[in-house]
Structure formats: C-alpha cells, structure tokens
Design an enzyme around this catalytic site. Structure first.
Site, PDB file in Angstrom:
ATOM      1  N   ASP A   1       0.842  -1.192   0.000  1.00  0.00           N
ATOM      2  CA  ASP A   1       0.000   0.000   0.000  1.00  0.00           C
ATOM      3  C   ASP A   1       0.883   1.251   0.000  1.00  0.00           C
ATOM      4  O   ASP A   1       1.897   1.309   0.694  1.00  0.00           O
ATOM      5  CB  ASP A   1      -0.919  -0.021   1.233  1.00  0.00           C
ATOM      6  CG  ASP A   1      -2.079   0.937   1.097  1.00  0.00           C
ATOM      7  OD1 ASP A   1      -3.227   0.477   1.007  1.00  0.00           O
ATOM      8  OD2 ASP A   1      -1.843   2.176   1.077  1.00  0.00           O
TER       9      ASP A   1
ATOM     10  N   ASN B   1     -12.807  -3.257   2.907  1.00  0.00           N
ATOM     11  CA  ASN B   1     -13.743  -2.147   3.067  1.00  0.00           C
ATOM     12  C   ASN B   1     -14.787  -2.225   1.962  1.00  0.00           C
ATOM     13  O   ASN B   1     -14.442  -2.393   0.786  1.00  0.00           O
ATOM     14  CB  ASN B   1     -12.987  -0.815   2.996  1.00  0.00           C
ATOM     15  CG  ASN B   1     -12.061  -0.611   4.180  1.00  0.00           C
ATOM     16  OD1 ASN B   1     -12.407  -0.961   5.310  1.00  0.00           O
ATOM     17  ND2 ASN B   1     -10.882  -0.063   3.940  1.00  0.00           N
TER      18      ASN B   1
ATOM     19  N   GLN C   1     -14.284   2.690   1.548  1.00  0.00           N
ATOM     20  CA  GLN C   1     -13.755   2.144   0.287  1.00  0.00           C
ATOM     21  C   GLN C   1     -13.537   3.287  -0.693  1.00  0.00           C
ATOM     22  O   GLN C   1     -14.461   4.034  -1.007  1.00  0.00           O
ATOM     23  CB  GLN C   1     -14.714   1.107  -0.315  1.00  0.00           C
ATOM     24  CG  GLN C   1     -14.165   0.486  -1.594  1.00  0.00           C
ATOM     25  CD  GLN C   1     -15.080  -0.575  -2.212  1.00  0.00           C
ATOM     26  OE1 GLN C   1     -16.180  -0.822  -1.726  1.00  0.00           O
ATOM     27  NE2 GLN C   1     -14.625  -1.194  -3.284  1.00  0.00           N
TER      28      GLN C   1
ATOM     29  N   HIS D   1     -10.263  -5.295  -3.172  1.00  0.00           N
ATOM     30  CA  HIS D   1      -8.923  -5.442  -2.601  1.00  0.00           C
ATOM     31  C   HIS D   1      -9.009  -5.843  -1.145  1.00  0.00           C
ATOM     32  O   HIS D   1      -9.872  -5.382  -0.408  1.00  0.00           O
ATOM     33  CB  HIS D   1      -8.099  -4.159  -2.762  1.00  0.00           C
ATOM     34  CG  HIS D   1      -8.797  -2.917  -2.297  1.00  0.00           C
ATOM     35  ND1 HIS D   1      -9.797  -2.309  -3.016  1.00  0.00           N
ATOM     36  CD2 HIS D   1      -8.635  -2.174  -1.180  1.00  0.00           C
ATOM     37  CE1 HIS D   1     -10.220  -1.229  -2.371  1.00  0.00           C
ATOM     38  NE2 HIS D   1      -9.537  -1.147  -1.240  1.00  0.00           N
ATOM     39  N   LEU D   2      -8.092  -6.731  -0.765  1.00  0.00           N
ATOM     40  CA  LEU D   2      -7.959  -7.170   0.620  1.00  0.00           C
ATOM     41  C   LEU D   2      -6.733  -6.479   1.203  1.00  0.00           C
ATOM     42  O   LEU D   2      -5.643  -6.548   0.616  1.00  0.00           O
ATOM     43  CB  LEU D   2      -7.742  -8.685   0.700  1.00  0.00           C
ATOM     44  CG  LEU D   2      -8.917  -9.628   0.459  1.00  0.00           C
ATOM     45  CD1 LEU D   2      -9.492  -9.493  -0.938  1.00  0.00           C
ATOM     46  CD2 LEU D   2      -8.498 -11.074   0.726  1.00  0.00           C
ATOM     47  N   HIS D   3      -6.914  -5.822   2.329  1.00  0.00           N
ATOM     48  CA  HIS D   3      -5.774  -5.250   3.046  1.00  0.00           C
ATOM     49  C   HIS D   3      -5.197  -6.335   3.954  1.00  0.00           C
ATOM     50  O   HIS D   3      -5.928  -6.918   4.765  1.00  0.00           O
ATOM     51  CB  HIS D   3      -6.211  -4.085   3.937  1.00  0.00           C
ATOM     52  CG  HIS D   3      -6.785  -2.904   3.226  1.00  0.00           C
ATOM     53  ND1 HIS D   3      -6.068  -1.744   3.011  1.00  0.00           N
ATOM     54  CD2 HIS D   3      -8.016  -2.677   2.695  1.00  0.00           C
ATOM     55  CE1 HIS D   3      -6.836  -0.858   2.385  1.00  0.00           C
ATOM     56  NE2 HIS D   3      -8.031  -1.401   2.181  1.00  0.00           N
TER      57      HIS D   3
END
Ligand code: AMP
Length: 126
Positions: free
Chosen positions: A42, A99, A106, A112-114
């Site tokens: 990120d 999110n 979001q 997307h996966l954090h």
C-alpha cells in the site's frame, strides 16, 4: 444482494488505479502474483506490513465478487495467507480487511484485501 451504492461501484469499476497496476501501466511494489491475483504494498501503509491483494479481473467489490465468482474470494484469502507468511507476520498475527462502500471508507472500486501486521492491531477498528 444489490443496492444503489453497489450499482454505483460497479459503474465506476471499469477503470481504476488498480486496473492500471494490473495492466502494468503504473508501477507497484509487488510481493506476490499468480494467474488470478496480485499483491503489492500500500502506498500509504497503516502498519509495518500493509499489502493489498487484488484480483486481476476488475471486480468492483466483495458483493460483486460473491455474485460473479465466489470461488475467487477463497483464492484471494489464500493469497493473503501466503503474503502473511512471506512477510513474516504469520506467527505473531495479522489482519485481513475488506472495506465495502462509503461508510467503510472504500476509495477504490476494484476489490482489494488489506493485509495488515507487524504491530499490535487494536480492536474495534476505528
Ligand atoms: P480502500 O480505502 O479500502 O479503498 O483502500 C484503498 C487503498 O489503496 C488505500 O489504502 C490507498 O493507500 C491504496 N492505494 C491507492 N493507490 C495506490 C497505489 N497506486 N499503489 C498502492 N496503494 C494504493
């Protein structure tokens, strides 16, 4: 399950910054990739390890993935686990966050996966 917010996300999902990363048009610090997904750091990390796992396909979010390709969600979670192991946070513990929509913050309408770890993570999240 569908609502106006989900519809808006679908309409905005055709071209996002993450789509440009998938196409190689803008750079990303890749930590993992396979035929269905990729993972990269990120730009604005919220923990010592903060990696995003995204499908190559431009799916707007969790709701859309569940409707179109539920098996993909399992694949992305497994990829998140591989990332956690590679990043050295699997033993201490880590968190995966998705999110969904405005209240969750979001900002990019490409699922997307954090993957977050490397420090103690408070609960509940803010
Ligand atoms: P969300 O708020 O769940 O939609 O998360 C979007 C995330 O994407 C944020 O944590 C941003 O910092 C991150 N982000 C946005 N653009 C980029 C980029 N070009 N490379 C890496 N991360 C990005």
């Amino acid at each position: 399950m569908s609502d106006a917010g989900a519809q808006a996300r679908r309409e905005q999902s055709s071209d996002t910054v993450f789509g440009a990363i998938v196409r190689g048009e803008i750079p990303a610090d890749l930590v993992y990739e396979d035929d269905l997904c990729l993972a990269f750091r990120d730009l604005n990390p919220q923990a010592p390890v903060h990696v995003l796992v995204i499908p190559r396909e431009g799916i707007a979010g969790l709701t859309e993935a569940g409707e179109a390709d539920p098996a993909l969600l399992g694949h992305l979670l497994q990829a998140a686990d591989v990332v956690a192991q590679r990043e050295g946070i699997a033993e201490r513990g880590w968190r995966v966050v998705i999110n969904v929509g405005a209240d969750a913050g979001q900002t990019v309408n490409h699922l997307h996966l954090h993957v977050l770890g490397g420090r103690a993570l408070s609960w509940p999240p803010g």
